[in-house]
Write an enzyme that holds these catalytic residues in place. Structure first.
Site, PDB file in Angstrom:
ATOM      1  N   ASP A 171     -63.676  42.049  10.351  1.00 46.89           N
ATOM      2  CA  ASP A 171     -65.157  41.083   9.703  1.00 46.89           C
ATOM      3  C   ASP A 171     -66.342  41.889  10.453  1.00 46.89           C
ATOM      4  O   ASP A 171     -66.366  41.481  11.790  1.00 46.89           O
ATOM      5  CB  ASP A 171     -64.916  39.754  10.697  1.00 46.89           C
ATOM      6  CG  ASP A 171     -65.812  38.642  10.392  1.00 46.89           C
ATOM      7  OD1 ASP A 171     -66.888  39.535   9.979  1.00 46.89           O
ATOM      8  OD2 ASP A 171     -65.823  37.115  10.486  1.00 46.89           O
ATOM      9  N   SER A 215     -66.553  29.820   9.761  1.00 47.22           N
ATOM     10  CA  SER A 215     -68.271  30.761   9.424  1.00 47.22           C
ATOM     11  C   SER A 215     -69.164  29.274  10.039  1.00 47.22           C
ATOM     12  O   SER A 215     -68.943  29.131  10.532  1.00 47.22           O
ATOM     13  CB  SER A 215     -68.071  31.473   8.225  1.00 47.22           C
ATOM     14  OG  SER A 215     -69.623  32.243   8.071  1.00 47.22           O
ATOM     15  N   HIS A 262     -64.138  39.021   6.639  1.00 45.39           N
ATOM     16  CA  HIS A 262     -64.855  37.393   7.294  1.00 45.39           C
ATOM     17  C   HIS A 262     -64.385  37.045   5.722  1.00 45.39           C
ATOM     18  O   HIS A 262     -65.078  36.903   5.114  1.00 45.39           O
ATOM     19  CB  HIS A 262     -66.342  37.545   6.500  1.00 45.39           C
ATOM     20  CG  HIS A 262     -66.638  36.370   7.633  1.00 45.39           C
ATOM     21  ND1 HIS A 262     -67.017  35.927   8.432  1.00 45.39           N
ATOM     22  CD2 HIS A 262     -67.677  35.422   6.920  1.00 45.39           C
ATOM     23  CE1 HIS A 262     -67.821  34.589   8.633  1.00 45.39           C
ATOM     24  NE2 HIS A 262     -67.882  34.691   7.217  1.00 45.39           N
TER      25      HIS A 262
END
Length: 334
Positions: free
Chosen positions: A130, A43, A165
């Site tokens: 995600d 991320s 995610h």
């Protein structure tokens, strides 16, 4: 000693920047093999890994990027980071413009020459479930790498797995489709193993548990003047075989709310990189960002939109320069 997560999150910026107690020891000199250096991240950590790879690509020879996007995407604007660079809305990043900007920066010396990508390996993973960062962003990152490095880059993209995610693991963390702390997901997929072998070559099955030494170190002596957003303490994993020097290095960047102040040592112990470091002869360093309100960064994200200054994603950027100093220190011989 374990760094405890603050609760609630909004108190994080009011707490001490380190983990408490006295100063940790300095980062040791380990004579790392500078031809075997790569970065990885999830991320915001993936965006940071991309920035470090592009800005310092004569020294970084590979990148493993989980749920991130292309270099330069945010263009120094938080609203761009939150829109086109996370949701890919209202439109995704303009890859032609990003490629032109990167090439201009290389010509001006703000980042290393794009020719230095030759021979590099890039691994990208993005779960198709995600909902935090659109999987289209990893595809955009792959496309930008290909534009900058051409066929000289060995590029692997996996974006078809039912993962949320998170960084996928074999059997550690939250349910695979979840997107929750500590952003490790038990999916029956060894994400760290896939990444490490894509970057450094295939290895025999790693040990069931990491057998080296995980320790904390004082990040402060490595901070360049004016650097923002960095914690006092980072983490270092050294396999027993690497204590005498000569091993490679992977720098692993946590995601937002995945720093030690938020999840303790879950990420640095359980993401899976340490076992593969034993198998592949690699030192692993886990630098740490911190939460703050000045600059505005309550979730301890790495600086991929410019809270540390307009040069944040160039060689002159405070966090990028910190990583360069970190690598130089590990490459030194005392």
């Amino acid at each position: 000693m374990r760094c405890l997560a603050p609760a609630p999150l909004l108190l994080a910026g009011l707490l001490a920047t380190g983990c408490g107690g006295g100063a940790e020891p300095p980062l040791p000199a380990l004579r790392i093999d500078t031809q075997r250096v790569a970065v990885a991240g999830l991320s915001s950590g993936a965006y940071m890994a991309t920035q470090v790879h592009v800005a310092l690509n004569t020294h970084i020879h590979g990148a493993a990027l989980f749920a991130g996007g292309p270099y330069g995407c945010a263009k120094g604007a938080l609203e761009t980071a939150l829109g086109p660079c996370m949701l890919a809305e209202p439109a995704g990043p303009d890859l032609d413009a990003l490629a032109r900007e990167a090439e201009a920066r290389a010509r001006d010396g703000r980042i290393d020459p794009v020719a230095a990508f030759a021979g590099d390996r890039v691994f990208l993973f993005h779960g198709r479930l995600d909902r935090t960062v659109n999987p289209a962003l990893s595809r955009a990152s792959a496309a930008l790498y290909r534009r900058l490095g051409g066929d000289s880059i060995t590029l692997t993209l996996i974006d078809d797995q039912p993962v949320g995610h998170a960084l996928p693991t074999q059997d550690t963390g939250s349910p695979c489709e979840a997107s929750e702390s500590p952003w490790l997901a038990r999916c029956g997929i060894d994400g760290a193993g896939l990444a490490m072998q894509a970057l450094f070559g295939e290895a025999e099955r790693p040990p069931a548990a990491a057998g080296g030494r995980l320790s904390r170190f004082d990040q402060r002596p490595l901070l360049p003047s004016g650097a923002k957003g960095l914690a006092d303490t980072g983490y270092l994993y050294v396999p027993t075989a690497c204590e005498a020097g000569g091993c490679g290095l992977v720098v692993v960047f946590h995601g937002c709310q995945q720093d030690a102040g938020s999840v303790g040592e879950a990420f640095v112990r359980e993401a899976g990189f340490n076992r593969w470091a034993d198998a592949l002869g690699l030192v692993v360093v886990y630098p740490q960002a911190r939460s703050s309100y000045v600059p505005l960064n309550p979730n301890a994200c790495w600086d991929w939109w410019g809270y540390g200054g307009s040069d944040y994603d160039t060689r002159a950027g405070g966090q990028v320069a910190f990583v360069a100093a970190l690598i130089d220190r590990l490459a030194a011989a005392d």
